[in-house]
Design a protein around this motif. Sequence first.
Motif, PDB file in Angstrom:
ATOM      1  N   ILE A 209       0.829  -1.209   0.000  1.00  0.00           N
ATOM      2  CA  ILE A 209       0.000   0.000   0.000  1.00  0.00           C
ATOM      3  C   ILE A 209       0.861   1.256   0.000  1.00  0.00           C
ATOM      4  O   ILE A 209       0.378   2.344  -0.281  1.00  0.00           O
ATOM      5  CB  ILE A 209      -0.969   0.029   1.200  1.00  0.00           C
ATOM      6  N   HIS A 210       2.128   1.106   0.321  1.00  0.00           N
ATOM      7  CA  HIS A 210       3.052   2.235   0.358  1.00  0.00           C
ATOM      8  C   HIS A 210       4.457   1.673   0.244  1.00  0.00           C
ATOM      9  O   HIS A 210       4.730   0.567   0.718  1.00  0.00           O
ATOM     10  CB  HIS A 210       2.887   3.016   1.664  1.00  0.00           C
ATOM     11  N   SER A 211       5.365   2.427  -0.372  1.00  0.00           N
ATOM     12  CA  SER A 211       6.725   1.913  -0.564  1.00  0.00           C
ATOM     13  C   SER A 211       7.528   1.858   0.728  1.00  0.00           C
ATOM     14  O   SER A 211       8.628   1.295   0.754  1.00  0.00           O
ATOM     15  CB  SER A 211       7.476   2.761  -1.604  1.00  0.00           C
ATOM     16  N   MET A 212       6.996   2.409   1.815  1.00  0.00           N
ATOM     17  CA  MET A 212       7.629   2.210   3.109  1.00  0.00           C
ATOM     18  C   MET A 212       7.376   0.805   3.642  1.00  0.00           C
ATOM     19  O   MET A 212       8.045   0.351   4.572  1.00  0.00           O
ATOM     20  CB  MET A 212       7.117   3.239   4.124  1.00  0.00           C
ATOM     21  N   ARG A 213       6.396   0.132   3.065  1.00  0.00           N
ATOM     22  CA  ARG A 213       6.129  -1.260   3.410  1.00  0.00           C
ATOM     23  C   ARG A 213       6.666  -2.165   2.309  1.00  0.00           C
ATOM     24  O   ARG A 213       6.663  -1.786   1.141  1.00  0.00           O
ATOM     25  CB  ARG A 213       4.635  -1.493   3.587  1.00  0.00           C
ATOM     26  N   PRO A 214       7.094  -3.360   2.653  1.00  0.00           N
ATOM     27  CA  PRO A 214       7.638  -4.255   1.632  1.00  0.00           C
ATOM     28  C   PRO A 214       6.552  -4.962   0.836  1.00  0.00           C
ATOM     29  O   PRO A 214       5.395  -5.049   1.258  1.00  0.00           O
ATOM     30  CB  PRO A 214       8.448  -5.260   2.451  1.00  0.00           C
ATOM     31  N   SER A 215       6.937  -5.462  -0.310  1.00  0.00           N
ATOM     32  CA  SER A 215       6.057  -6.204  -1.205  1.00  0.00           C
ATOM     33  C   SER A 215       6.822  -7.402  -1.755  1.00  0.00           C
ATOM     34  O   SER A 215       8.025  -7.545  -1.543  1.00  0.00           O
ATOM     35  CB  SER A 215       5.609  -5.305  -2.358  1.00  0.00           C
ATOM     36  N   LYS A 216       6.113  -8.239  -2.496  1.00  0.00           N
ATOM     37  CA  LYS A 216       6.770  -9.358  -3.165  1.00  0.00           C
ATOM     38  C   LYS A 216       7.845  -8.849  -4.127  1.00  0.00           C
ATOM     39  O   LYS A 216       8.938  -9.406  -4.207  1.00  0.00           O
ATOM     40  CB  LYS A 216       5.722 -10.180  -3.916  1.00  0.00           C
ATOM     41  N   LEU A 217       7.526  -7.757  -4.859  1.00  0.00           N
ATOM     42  CA  LEU A 217       8.499  -7.207  -5.796  1.00  0.00           C
ATOM     43  C   LEU A 217       9.736  -6.674  -5.077  1.00  0.00           C
ATOM     44  O   LEU A 217      10.861  -6.819  -5.555  1.00  0.00           O
ATOM     45  CB  LEU A 217       7.874  -6.100  -6.635  1.00  0.00           C
ATOM     46  N   ALA A 218       9.524  -6.061  -3.913  1.00  0.00           N
ATOM     47  CA  ALA A 218      10.675  -5.581  -3.129  1.00  0.00           C
ATOM     48  C   ALA A 218      11.533  -6.753  -2.669  1.00  0.00           C
ATOM     49  O   ALA A 218      12.776  -6.677  -2.673  1.00  0.00           O
ATOM     50  CB  ALA A 218      10.196  -4.763  -1.937  1.00  0.00           C
ATOM     51  N   ALA A 219      10.904  -7.851  -2.275  1.00  0.00           N
ATOM     52  CA  ALA A 219      11.660  -9.041  -1.871  1.00  0.00           C
ATOM     53  C   ALA A 219      12.447  -9.604  -3.044  1.00  0.00           C
ATOM     54  O   ALA A 219      13.613  -9.996  -2.892  1.00  0.00           O
ATOM     55  CB  ALA A 219      10.713 -10.095  -1.295  1.00  0.00           C
ATOM     56  N   TYR A 220      11.826  -9.634  -4.225  1.00  0.00           N
ATOM     57  CA  TYR A 220      12.563 -10.071  -5.412  1.00  0.00           C
ATOM     58  C   TYR A 220      13.745  -9.140  -5.691  1.00  0.00           C
ATOM     59  O   TYR A 220      14.841  -9.590  -6.045  1.00  0.00           O
ATOM     60  CB  TYR A 220      11.642 -10.083  -6.632  1.00  0.00           C
ATOM     61  N   GLY A 221      13.521  -7.840  -5.544  1.00  0.00           N
ATOM     62  CA  GLY A 221      14.600  -6.881  -5.752  1.00  0.00           C
ATOM     63  C   GLY A 221      15.742  -7.080  -4.771  1.00  0.00           C
ATOM     64  O   GLY A 221      16.922  -7.000  -5.131  1.00  0.00           O
ATOM     65  N   ALA A 222      15.399  -7.351  -3.503  1.00  0.00           N
ATOM     66  CA  ALA A 222      16.431  -7.606  -2.496  1.00  0.00           C
ATOM     67  C   ALA A 222      17.187  -8.901  -2.793  1.00  0.00           C
ATOM     68  O   ALA A 222      18.396  -8.992  -2.575  1.00  0.00           O
ATOM     69  CB  ALA A 222      15.799  -7.664  -1.106  1.00  0.00           C
ATOM     70  N   LEU A 223      16.482  -9.901  -3.305  1.00  0.00           N
ATOM     71  CA  LEU A 223      17.153 -11.135  -3.707  1.00  0.00           C
ATOM     72  C   LEU A 223      18.113 -10.876  -4.868  1.00  0.00           C
ATOM     73  O   LEU A 223      19.225 -11.419  -4.898  1.00  0.00           O
ATOM     74  CB  LEU A 223      16.114 -12.188  -4.105  1.00  0.00           C
ATOM     75  N   ALA A 224      17.695 -10.035  -5.806  1.00  0.00           N
ATOM     76  CA  ALA A 224      18.555  -9.710  -6.950  1.00  0.00           C
ATOM     77  C   ALA A 224      19.843  -9.043  -6.488  1.00  0.00           C
ATOM     78  O   ALA A 224      20.943  -9.430  -6.915  1.00  0.00           O
ATOM     79  CB  ALA A 224      17.812  -8.815  -7.939  1.00  0.00           C
ATOM     80  N   ARG A 225      19.746  -8.058  -5.589  1.00  0.00           N
ATOM     81  CA  ARG A 225      20.969  -7.372  -5.147  1.00  0.00           C
ATOM     82  C   ARG A 225      21.802  -8.268  -4.231  1.00  0.00           C
ATOM     83  O   ARG A 225      23.029  -8.144  -4.213  1.00  0.00           O
ATOM     84  CB  ARG A 225      20.652  -6.024  -4.490  1.00  0.00           C
ATOM     85  N   THR A 226      21.162  -9.174  -3.495  1.00  0.00           N
ATOM     86  CA  THR A 226      21.922 -10.120  -2.669  1.00  0.00           C
ATOM     87  C   THR A 226      22.744 -11.051  -3.543  1.00  0.00           C
ATOM     88  O   THR A 226      23.953 -11.226  -3.336  1.00  0.00           O
ATOM     89  CB  THR A 226      20.975 -10.944  -1.780  1.00  0.00           C
ATOM     90  N   TYR A 227      22.100 -11.653  -4.538  1.00  0.00           N
ATOM     91  CA  TYR A 227      22.815 -12.580  -5.420  1.00  0.00           C
ATOM     92  C   TYR A 227      23.890 -11.855  -6.234  1.00  0.00           C
ATOM     93  O   TYR A 227      24.965 -12.412  -6.495  1.00  0.00           O
ATOM     94  CB  TYR A 227      21.840 -13.296  -6.345  1.00  0.00           C
ATOM     95  N   LEU A 228      23.624 -10.620  -6.622  1.00  0.00           N
ATOM     96  CA  LEU A 228      24.643  -9.857  -7.336  1.00  0.00           C
ATOM     97  C   LEU A 228      25.876  -9.680  -6.461  1.00  0.00           C
ATOM     98  O   LEU A 228      27.010  -9.853  -6.921  1.00  0.00           O
ATOM     99  CB  LEU A 228      24.107  -8.494  -7.769  1.00  0.00           C
ATOM    100  N   SER A 229      25.671  -9.344  -5.197  1.00  0.00           N
ATOM    101  CA  SER A 229      26.806  -9.128  -4.298  1.00  0.00           C
ATOM    102  C   SER A 229      27.573 -10.412  -4.036  1.00  0.00           C
ATOM    103  O   SER A 229      28.744 -10.372  -3.648  1.00  0.00           O
ATOM    104  CB  SER A 229      26.327  -8.524  -2.972  1.00  0.00           C
ATOM    105  N   MET A 230      26.939 -11.556  -4.263  1.00  0.00           N
ATOM    106  CA  MET A 230      27.592 -12.854  -4.117  1.00  0.00           C
ATOM    107  C   MET A 230      28.222 -13.315  -5.430  1.00  0.00           C
ATOM    108  O   MET A 230      28.813 -14.398  -5.484  1.00  0.00           O
ATOM    109  CB  MET A 230      26.578 -13.896  -3.651  1.00  0.00           C
ATOM    110  N   PHE A 343      17.255  -2.624 -13.554  1.00  0.00           N
ATOM    111  CA  PHE A 343      17.736  -2.625 -14.938  1.00  0.00           C
ATOM    112  C   PHE A 343      19.251  -2.813 -14.990  1.00  0.00           C
ATOM    113  O   PHE A 343      19.778  -3.544 -15.845  1.00  0.00           O
ATOM    114  CB  PHE A 343      17.341  -1.335 -15.647  1.00  0.00           C
ATOM    115  N   LEU A 344      19.949  -2.165 -14.077  1.00  0.00           N
ATOM    116  CA  LEU A 344      21.407  -2.276 -14.066  1.00  0.00           C
ATOM    117  C   LEU A 344      21.859  -3.674 -13.664  1.00  0.00           C
ATOM    118  O   LEU A 344      22.832  -4.209 -14.211  1.00  0.00           O
ATOM    119  CB  LEU A 344      21.998  -1.223 -13.138  1.00  0.00           C
ATOM    120  N   ILE A 345      21.158  -4.288 -12.716  1.00  0.00           N
ATOM    121  CA  ILE A 345      21.480  -5.659 -12.333  1.00  0.00           C
ATOM    122  C   ILE A 345      21.219  -6.605 -13.495  1.00  0.00           C
ATOM    123  O   ILE A 345      22.070  -7.443 -13.841  1.00  0.00           O
ATOM    124  CB  ILE A 345      20.664  -6.084 -11.092  1.00  0.00           C
ATOM    125  N   ARG A 346      20.031  -6.482 -14.114  1.00  0.00           N
ATOM    126  CA  ARG A 346      19.718  -7.398 -15.210  1.00  0.00           C
ATOM    127  C   ARG A 346      20.674  -7.208 -16.377  1.00  0.00           C
ATOM    128  O   ARG A 346      21.125  -8.184 -16.990  1.00  0.00           O
ATOM    129  CB  ARG A 346      18.273  -7.212 -15.664  1.00  0.00           C
TER     130      ARG A 346
END
Length: 458
Positions: A209-230, A343-346
Amino acid sequence: MKNVIKQCQFYGILIFVFPLFFGACNKYLDVQSNKNQVVPKDLIDLQQILDGAQNINLNFCSIGEVSADDYFLKQRVFDGLSEEGRMFYTWENPVYNFNNDWAKAYIPVYNCNLVLDKLKGIERTALNKDDWNNVKGSALFYRASQYLSLVWTYSKAFNEKTSSADLGIVLRESPDFNMKSERSTVSQSYRVILNDLLEAAELLSEQAIHSMRPSKLAAYGALARTYLSMAKYDSAYYYADKVLSVKHELLDFNDATLIDVKSSYPLARFNKETLGYFELVTINAQIGINYANIDTNLYQSYRHDDLRKLAFFKVNADGYVSFKGSYSGSANLFGGLAVDEMFLIRSECLVRLGNVKSGLNDMDYLLTHRYKTGAYLASNFNNKDMALDFVLEERRKELLFRGLRWIDLKRLNQEGKQIYIKRVVNGKEYGLRPGDNRYAIPLPEDVIKTTGIPQNPV
C-alpha cells in the motif's frame, strides 16, 4: 541481569520500548499507534511496530559509503572531523564505540525478532491470513535487509572458497537479551539472508500500500541485489527479471512535470521507480552534502547531454561539486530498492552470461530516460569485456550514495578488477588495495568487549 545489560549494549542501548517505535510512521502511512500500550498482543500491534519508519526504514549502514571512492573532503573539512571520523576517511581502523552503524542496524533486527516471536502466539486463520502473512513477511524482509547491509559493511566479499571461514555478522533470531551473541561466517550470513527473503517473497503481496512497506516485488529486488553481491549472476538475473516483468517504468529526466533538474532536490521521495524505501543512517558527517565533494574524474565522466549531470549534482561557488540526486527528495541518502537498479542488475548479468545484446538493450532503455531527448546514441559493443565495463561504469554513475559502492568495490576486486582507491590528506597518500582486510570495517569496540565476539583482522 549482567547478561541483559551486555546484550542491550550490543543492540545499541535498547532502553526504549514499544511506545517509542512509532515516531515516524504516521508521516508516511495512515496508521495510528496506541501510546499507552506496552506489550504487543495482536496483529495490529505487530504491524504498528513494523510501521515505525524511524527504527525500521532509516537505519541502513552508511559507513561503507564513507569508505568508498565517489567523493573527497577538502582539508578544512577533514580537519574539522572527530579523530574517529578522520580515521574512517583514511582507512585507519579507529577504535570506536556507540553510537554507530552497527548499533543502528540492530535496532530493526530486534524489532523484527520481537514481532516474529509474538506472532508465534497468534493463530493464522482464514479471516486474518492476509494480515498475518504480511506481518511475518515484512519482519523477515526487514531483518534480511538489515543483515545484508551489515554483512556488506563488516565482512569480506562472498567467496565460494573462503566464505565458510570468513567472519560474518551476528545473526539474532530472538528478542531474548540473554542469548549469547556469536559471529557467524559469511556463508551462514548469506544463507539466513536468502532464506528470510525467499520466505518473505512467498508471504508478501505483489504490491504494497506504500513503498515504506515491503512487497513481493521488493523481496525479489532484495534477492537480486543479494545474489549480485555474491557474484551469482544467473540468480541475480532471475530475480531482477521477475521485478521488471511487472514493474519497469522509469522516470524520464526530460519530463519537467516530474523532475526539475535545476532544483535543490530534483528527485521526489516515493517516486514511481521506488520499490522499497530505505535511507542510510545520517550519523556519518563525511558524506553529508555540505561536506562531501564528488570525485572530479567521476563528475567529468557524465556527458554534456546526460541530464543526470544536472539532476544529481550542484556546482558550488568554490568550483567543487556536491550531490543532490537522492531519491529521498532531501539531503538524506536513499538506500532502498528502485527500478533503475533492477535494470542495471539485469543488464550486468545478461552481459556476464553472454547475452550482450539484450544486456545493452536494457542499458539503452535506461539511458534514453536520462539523456536529453534524441541525444543518446545506442551502445554498440561486440566485445563482452567492453560491454561489461560500460555497464559497470553506468552502474556507478546511476547509483551514487545508495549504500552500494562499497560492496561493488569488494566483489569487483575479487573478480580481478584491481581497483585501487586512494586519498591525499596533508600531502600524504592513503590507499586501499584490492583484497585488503580493511574492506571489512572493524566492529565497535564496546560490542567486542561486552560480547566477546572476534574483531575483524587488521
